[in-house]
Motif scaffolding. Structure first.
Motif, PDB file in Angstrom:
ATOM      1  N   PRO A 307       1.368   1.447  -2.850  1.00 49.22           N
ATOM      2  CA  PRO A 307       1.206   1.845  -4.252  1.00 49.22           C
ATOM      3  C   PRO A 307      -0.179   1.575  -4.837  1.00 49.22           C
ATOM      4  CG  PRO A 307       2.423  -0.214  -4.115  1.00 49.22           C
ATOM      5  CD  PRO A 307       2.240   0.253  -2.708  1.00 49.22           C
ATOM      6  N   TYR A 308      -1.044   0.821  -4.139  1.00 47.19           N
ATOM      7  CA  TYR A 308      -2.353   0.462  -4.688  1.00 47.19           C
ATOM      8  C   TYR A 308      -3.477   1.277  -4.046  1.00 47.19           C
ATOM      9  CZ  TYR A 308       0.114  -3.505  -6.702  1.00 47.19           C
ATOM     10  OH  TYR A 308       0.995  -4.302  -7.407  1.00 47.19           O
ATOM     11  N   PHE A 309      -3.144   2.462  -3.529  1.00 45.69           N
ATOM     12  CA  PHE A 309      -4.114   3.302  -2.837  1.00 45.69           C
ATOM     13  C   PHE A 309      -5.318   3.605  -3.723  1.00 45.69           C
ATOM     14  CE2 PHE A 309      -5.988   7.309  -1.555  1.00 45.69           C
ATOM     15  CZ  PHE A 309      -6.010   7.248  -0.170  1.00 45.69           C
ATOM     16  N   TRP A 310      -5.078   4.053  -4.961  1.00 45.61           N
ATOM     17  CA  TRP A 310      -6.163   4.512  -5.832  1.00 45.61           C
ATOM     18  C   TRP A 310      -6.815   3.392  -6.629  1.00 45.61           C
ATOM     19  CZ3 TRP A 310      -8.059   9.001  -4.747  1.00 45.61           C
ATOM     20  CH2 TRP A 310      -7.247  10.007  -4.217  1.00 45.61           C
ATOM     21  N   THR A 311      -6.098   2.375  -6.981  1.00 47.73           N
ATOM     22  CA  THR A 311      -6.627   1.378  -7.916  1.00 47.73           C
ATOM     23  C   THR A 311      -6.853  -0.002  -7.318  1.00 47.73           C
ATOM     24  OG1 THR A 311      -4.408   0.730  -8.645  1.00 47.73           O
ATOM     25  CG2 THR A 311      -5.476   2.549  -9.821  1.00 47.73           C
ATOM     26  N   GLY A 312      -6.173  -0.339  -6.221  1.00 44.97           N
ATOM     27  CA  GLY A 312      -6.206  -1.710  -5.760  1.00 44.97           C
ATOM     28  C   GLY A 312      -5.495  -2.609  -6.750  1.00 44.97           C
ATOM     29  N   LYS A 313      -5.497  -3.893  -6.508  1.00 46.96           N
ATOM     30  CA  LYS A 313      -4.830  -4.836  -7.403  1.00 46.96           C
ATOM     31  C   LYS A 313      -5.726  -5.302  -8.542  1.00 46.96           C
ATOM     32  CE  LYS A 313      -1.245  -6.611  -4.351  1.00 46.96           C
ATOM     33  NZ  LYS A 313      -0.561  -7.807  -3.826  1.00 46.96           N
ATOM     34  N   GLY A 314      -6.980  -4.888  -8.532  1.00 47.58           N
ATOM     35  CA  GLY A 314      -7.873  -5.227  -9.632  1.00 47.58           C
ATOM     36  C   GLY A 314      -8.602  -6.537  -9.426  1.00 47.58           C
ATOM     37  N   PHE A 315      -9.471  -6.854 -10.366  1.00 49.66           N
ATOM     38  CA  PHE A 315     -10.314  -8.048 -10.298  1.00 49.66           C
ATOM     39  C   PHE A 315      -9.785  -9.094 -11.272  1.00 49.66           C
ATOM     40  CE2 PHE A 315     -12.728  -4.616  -8.605  1.00 49.66           C
ATOM     41  CZ  PHE A 315     -13.477  -5.183  -7.585  1.00 49.66           C
ATOM     42  N   GLY A 316      -9.630 -10.312 -10.765  1.00 47.06           N
ATOM     43  CA  GLY A 316      -9.089 -11.404 -11.556  1.00 47.06           C
ATOM     44  C   GLY A 316      -7.849 -12.008 -10.948  1.00 47.06           C
ATOM     45  N   VAL A 317      -7.015 -11.174 -10.363  1.00 48.34           N
ATOM     46  CA  VAL A 317      -5.797 -11.674  -9.733  1.00 48.34           C
ATOM     47  C   VAL A 317      -6.164 -12.483  -8.499  1.00 48.34           C
ATOM     48  CG1 VAL A 317      -5.551  -9.519  -8.415  1.00 48.34           C
ATOM     49  CG2 VAL A 317      -3.572 -11.010  -8.734  1.00 48.34           C
ATOM     50  N   ASP A 322      -0.908 -13.658  -4.908  1.00 44.79           N
ATOM     51  CA  ASP A 322      -0.187 -12.410  -5.101  1.00 44.79           C
ATOM     52  C   ASP A 322       0.294 -11.817  -3.774  1.00 44.79           C
ATOM     53  OD1 ASP A 322       0.425 -10.729  -7.512  1.00 44.79           O
ATOM     54  OD2 ASP A 322      -0.408  -9.162  -6.218  1.00 44.79           O
ATOM     55  N   ASP A 323      -0.484 -12.043  -2.704  1.00 43.12           N
ATOM     56  CA  ASP A 323      -0.098 -11.507  -1.400  1.00 43.12           C
ATOM     57  C   ASP A 323       0.766 -12.468  -0.599  1.00 43.12           C
ATOM     58  OD1 ASP A 323      -1.668  -9.395  -2.127  1.00 43.12           O
ATOM     59  OD2 ASP A 323      -3.325  -9.832  -0.765  1.00 43.12           O
ATOM     60  N   GLY A 324       0.859 -13.737  -1.062  1.00 38.81           N
ATOM     61  CA  GLY A 324       1.689 -14.710  -0.369  1.00 38.81           C
ATOM     62  C   GLY A 324       1.014 -15.384   0.808  1.00 38.81           C
ATOM     63  N   TYR A 325      -0.314 -15.615   0.709  1.00 38.22           N
ATOM     64  CA  TYR A 325      -1.048 -16.268   1.799  1.00 38.22           C
ATOM     65  C   TYR A 325      -1.872 -17.423   1.253  1.00 38.22           C
ATOM     66  CZ  TYR A 325       0.232 -12.293   4.698  1.00 38.22           C
ATOM     67  OH  TYR A 325       0.949 -11.348   5.397  1.00 38.22           O
ATOM     68  N   VAL A 326      -1.243 -18.334   0.536  1.00 37.22           N
ATOM     69  CA  VAL A 326      -1.932 -19.451  -0.093  1.00 37.22           C
ATOM     70  C   VAL A 326      -2.215 -20.531   0.942  1.00 37.22           C
ATOM     71  CG1 VAL A 326      -1.786 -21.267  -1.827  1.00 37.22           C
ATOM     72  CG2 VAL A 326      -0.865 -18.994  -2.320  1.00 37.22           C
ATOM     73  N   VAL A 327      -3.478 -20.955   1.016  1.00 36.89           N
ATOM     74  CA  VAL A 327      -3.880 -22.096   1.839  1.00 36.89           C
ATOM     75  C   VAL A 327      -4.828 -22.947   1.011  1.00 36.89           C
ATOM     76  CG1 VAL A 327      -3.624 -20.900   4.048  1.00 36.89           C
ATOM     77  CG2 VAL A 327      -5.818 -20.842   2.855  1.00 36.89           C
ATOM     78  N   GLY A 328      -4.953 -24.220   1.392  1.00 35.67           N
ATOM     79  CA  GLY A 328      -5.858 -25.118   0.691  1.00 35.67           C
ATOM     80  C   GLY A 328      -5.128 -26.205  -0.075  1.00 35.67           C
TER      81      GLY A 328
END
Length: 445
Positions: A307-317, A322-328
């Protein structure tokens, strides 16, 4: 410096000259002190933002606003920055300052236009820039290994009182890029160095090679420069010096253990090569590799086929959350926000249109450098051809590092990258403007 170097007649120093000196000082600070230098200043005006604001004033004073846009790479850069700015404005209401912070991967492209405008305004500045870099290359070849060691072992000893960050914090990828730039500059004969400089580069490579991305960011451009520049014979001393250092270290069994299970030594170099080729016995290497590949696949799924083909998820997120790959979190460190790949980060935030503009920009830029190098050779201008090759290899090194790490998203390497992009465009434009008379590429004091 070249033996036939002749100093140019003195010219009146103007505001543009002063800004160019300041920009060189800023770039040297980023390369030498890394993240520690990036926090010089007071929020929200750190040293990078100050350099950008002053640079925009210098650009306006140059009166080269239209001339700097007269190339395809310049237009692609303008379009790329415009698309990212639009997506950033749409996210400011939700994410605030985080949206601006994420957008610098493109908006720092203003530095490219600043460099182009200043060199078009006064072409003699090119020789001065190369003279400054010539001295920087000598310094970094000798100091690169020490900077990498300081970051790994001594960064806790000296910190800025206003931020608590180490004064010197140069990451391996950043050190690798500048070590590569210095090595290619010397390899192509753009300056002379003493014999022990080669040994310093060999030691520096051994220290930065604990990182796969840093290792490739050095090796691939240096080999490309040697092959394309016809300098394979000159590469032998560096290769011999590196082999000698490796042999001594292996014979003595010396290595330095770092956090995360990695070591500075031949064993880590072997592990990195094995990991790149397939499987490594080092679990930490295969673990980070698997984590990145899974995240990168997720980004492709929700953009190229989602669903994010044209816009991507944007800047700031925060993409990691959001993608479920938190490390640190496990080490109480800073949470990773970006996917350790600038190209996929652009795809995730700006969608396919943003990635397409980014790739068109890079393709047109490298094509311009290739054309410039071929034209220089046709005219018998060997120094000009080598300069175009050096610029291309420097940019390639940064892109390789950015394919494995969070590099262009910050000012330490991001500002450097866009200045190199601007330098390449300016050199090609100056070459076109100077067809009636040869353009001097020689470094000037």
């Amino acid at each position: 410096m070249p033996a036939n170097f002749k100093a140019a007649p003195r010219e009146r120093v103007d505001a543009g000259d002063l800004y160019l000196w300041f920009l060189c000082l800023v770039l040297a600070g980023y390369a030498t002190f890394g993240k520690g230098f990036a926090y010089v200043g007071s929020p929200p005006l750190f040293i990078g933002e100050v350099a950008l604001l002053l640079g925009m004033l210098a650009l306006m004073a140059s009166r080269c606003w239209l001339a700097m846009l007269m190339t395809l790479p310049s237009l692609m850069l303008l379009a790329f920055m415009g698309w990212v700015a639009l997506r950033t404005l749409q996210g400011i209401g939700t994410w605030g300052f985080d949206a601006l912070r994420d957008s610098v991967i493109a908006l720092y492209g203003a530095f490219a236009f600043i460099v182009i405008a200043l060199l078009l305004q006064k072409p003699t500045r090119l020789g001065r820039l190369l003279g400054i870099y010539s001295r920087f290359a000598l310094f970094y070849g000798l100091a690169g290994a020490g900077l990498a060691y300081s970051t790994s072992h001594l960064s806790h000893l000296l910190a800025w009182p206003f931020s608590g960050l180490p004064v010197v914090y140069v990451r391996m990828g950043e050190a690798s890029v500048h070590l590569c730039g210095a090595a290619v500059f010397v390899l192509l004969g753009l300056r002379r160095v003493p014999w022990y400089w080669t040994l310093g580069v060999a030691v520096g490579f051994l220290m930065i090679a604990i990182s796969r991305g840093a290792m490739l960011a050095f090796l691939i451009p240096v080999l490309a420069a040697a092959v394309l520049g016809g300098q394979l014979r000159k590469l032998l001393p560096i290769a011999t010096g590196g082999a000698a250092v490796l042999a001594i270290v292996m014979a003595l069994g010396l290595q330095v253990e770092l956090s995360g299970g990695r070591v500075i030594g031949p064993a880590q170099l072997v592990d990195n090569v094995e990991s790149l080729l397939g499987h490594s016995e080092s679990s930490n290497l295969d673990g980070t590799k698997t984590w990145r590949l899974r995240w990168w696949q997720s980004i492709q799924d929700y953009t190229l086929r989602g669903p994010y083909f044209w816009t991507g998820k944007g800047f700031g997120v925060n993409l990691a959350e959001d993608d479920g790959y938190v490390v640190g979190e496990e080490n109480s460190g800073n949470l990773v926000r970006a996917p350790h790949n600038a190209h996929l980060g652009i795809l995730a935030r700006a969608g396919v249109p943003g990635l397409a503009l980014w790739l068109l920009l890079l393709a047109s830029w490298f094509a311009m450098l290739l054309r410039g190098g071929i034209e220089a050779r046709r005219q018998g201008d060997a120094t000009g051809a080598r300069l175009f090759l050096w610029i291309g290899c420097y940019g390639l090194s940064m892109l390789i590092n950015a394919s494995f790490d969070v590099a262009l998203e910050g000012p330490m390497l991001g500002i450097w990258f866009w200045c190199i992009i601007g330098l390449g465009i300016a050199c090609a434009m100056l070459q076109d403007f100077a067809r009636s008379r040869p353009l001097s590429w020689q470094p000037q004091s």
